[in-house]
Write a protein that holds these residues in place. Structure first.
Motif, mmCIF file in Angstrom:
data_model
loop_
_atom_site.group_PDB
_atom_site.id
_atom_site.type_symbol
_atom_site.label_atom_id
_atom_site.label_comp_id
_atom_site.label_asym_id
_atom_site.label_seq_id
_atom_site.Cartn_x
_atom_site.Cartn_y
_atom_site.Cartn_z
ATOM 1 N N CYS A 27 13.695 -16.547 16.942
ATOM 2 C CA CYS A 27 14.681 -15.699 16.276
ATOM 3 C C CYS A 27 16.056 -16.306 16.507
ATOM 4 N N HIS A 28 16.797 -16.464 15.410
ATOM 5 C CA HIS A 28 18.119 -17.087 15.471
ATOM 6 C C HIS A 28 19.258 -16.081 15.309
ATOM 7 N N CYS A 29 18.950 -14.771 15.333
ATOM 8 C CA CYS A 29 20.033 -13.787 15.169
ATOM 9 C C CYS A 29 21.002 -13.882 16.353
ATOM 10 N N GLY A 30 22.206 -13.421 16.132
ATOM 11 C CA GLY A 30 23.242 -13.511 17.160
ATOM 12 C C GLY A 30 22.895 -12.787 18.444
ATOM 13 N N MET A 31 22.258 -11.612 18.349
ATOM 14 C CA MET A 31 21.896 -10.873 19.561
ATOM 15 C C MET A 31 20.857 -11.635 20.381
ATOM 16 N N CYS A 32 19.823 -12.155 19.724
ATOM 17 C CA CYS A 32 18.792 -12.902 20.453
ATOM 18 C C CYS A 32 19.368 -14.162 21.086
ATOM 19 N N ARG A 33 20.229 -14.869 20.347
ATOM 20 C CA ARG A 33 20.826 -16.078 20.916
ATOM 21 C C ARG A 33 21.699 -15.747 22.122
ATOM 22 N N LYS A 34 22.437 -14.654 22.043
ATOM 23 C CA LYS A 34 23.274 -14.258 23.179
ATOM 24 C C LYS A 34 22.405 -13.864 24.374
ATOM 25 N N TRP A 35 21.309 -13.141 24.112
ATOM 26 C CA TRP A 35 20.414 -12.663 25.163
ATOM 27 C C TRP A 35 19.638 -13.805 25.811
ATOM 28 N N ALA A 36 19.191 -14.780 24.999
ATOM 29 C CA ALA A 36 18.333 -15.843 25.502
ATOM 30 C C ALA A 36 19.077 -17.150 25.795
ATOM 31 N N GLY A 37 20.337 -17.249 25.384
ATOM 32 C CA GLY A 37 21.076 -18.483 25.591
ATOM 33 C C GLY A 37 20.734 -19.551 24.563
ATOM 34 N N GLY A 38 20.054 -19.183 23.528
ATOM 35 C CA GLY A 38 19.591 -20.058 22.447
ATOM 36 C C GLY A 38 18.629 -19.235 21.620
ATOM 37 N N PRO A 39 17.828 -19.847 20.774
ATOM 38 C CA PRO A 39 16.893 -19.050 19.986
ATOM 39 C C PRO A 39 15.892 -18.358 20.906
ATOM 40 N N LEU A 40 15.544 -17.126 20.582
ATOM 41 C CA LEU A 40 14.547 -16.397 21.366
ATOM 42 C C LEU A 40 13.170 -16.836 20.899
ATOM 43 N N MET A 41 12.406 -17.439 21.785
ATOM 44 C CA MET A 41 11.038 -17.857 21.510
ATOM 45 C C MET A 41 10.129 -16.738 21.993
ATOM 46 N N SER A 42 9.298 -16.208 21.086
ATOM 47 C CA SER A 42 8.530 -15.016 21.434
ATOM 48 C C SER A 42 7.196 -14.955 20.711
#
Length: 142
Positions: free
Chosen positions: A26-41
């Motif tokens: 996920c490349h959304c701004g919230m996921c990137r902020k939370w994960a420090g990059g794309p959220l891999m899930s």
């Protein structure tokens, strides 16, 4: 897929879950902020059983979802869609890095690709299902 086990970095939270196939980014701004990059899930199929639940802290990141992490070591554990019309039981999306054995996982989809910053890119884009924000909103009635 068979049941998998996962945990946080410090080991105070463990879980077992059955996964749907496919790792997503996920490349959304919230996921990137939370994960420090794309959220891999990876999406869980049904119930996720947690051991050490008292160490799981959640943050309501929107009106329809929450993010869970270990309150001891800070490891991101899941993004959970709350129960709704589209997800009557809700749905857990587990962080791929918290899964103990990932040899069966395949990176097969990306979401919010129109929010991805220019400074990174994955190889093999033509091999994955890729959705924009508009695609997501159309698919889930947002």
């Amino acid at each position: 897929m068979s049941k998998v086990k996962g945990s946080c970095l410090c080991g105070k939270v463990h879980y077992t879950a059955t996964l749907k196939t496919g790792v997503g980014a996920c490349h959304c701004g919230m996921c990137r902020k939370w994960a420090g990059g794309p959220l891999m899930s990876v999406h869980a199929d049904g119930v996720v059983d947690f051991d050490g639940q008292e160490n799981v802290q959640t943050f309501a990141s929107s009106e329809w979802a929450e993010r869970g992490f270990c309150n001891c070591c800070g490891s991101n554990l899941f993004y959970r869609i709350l129960p709704s019309e589209h997800f009557p039981q809700g749905e857990y999306i587990l962080t791929a890095g918290s899964i103990d054995s990932t040899h069966e996982l395949v990176f097969d989809h990306e979401v919010f690709v129109d929010h991805k910053p220019d400074w990174y890119d994955f190889n093999g884009n033509e091999q994955r299902h890729r959705m924009t924000e508009a695609d997501i909103l159309a698919a889930f009635g947002g």
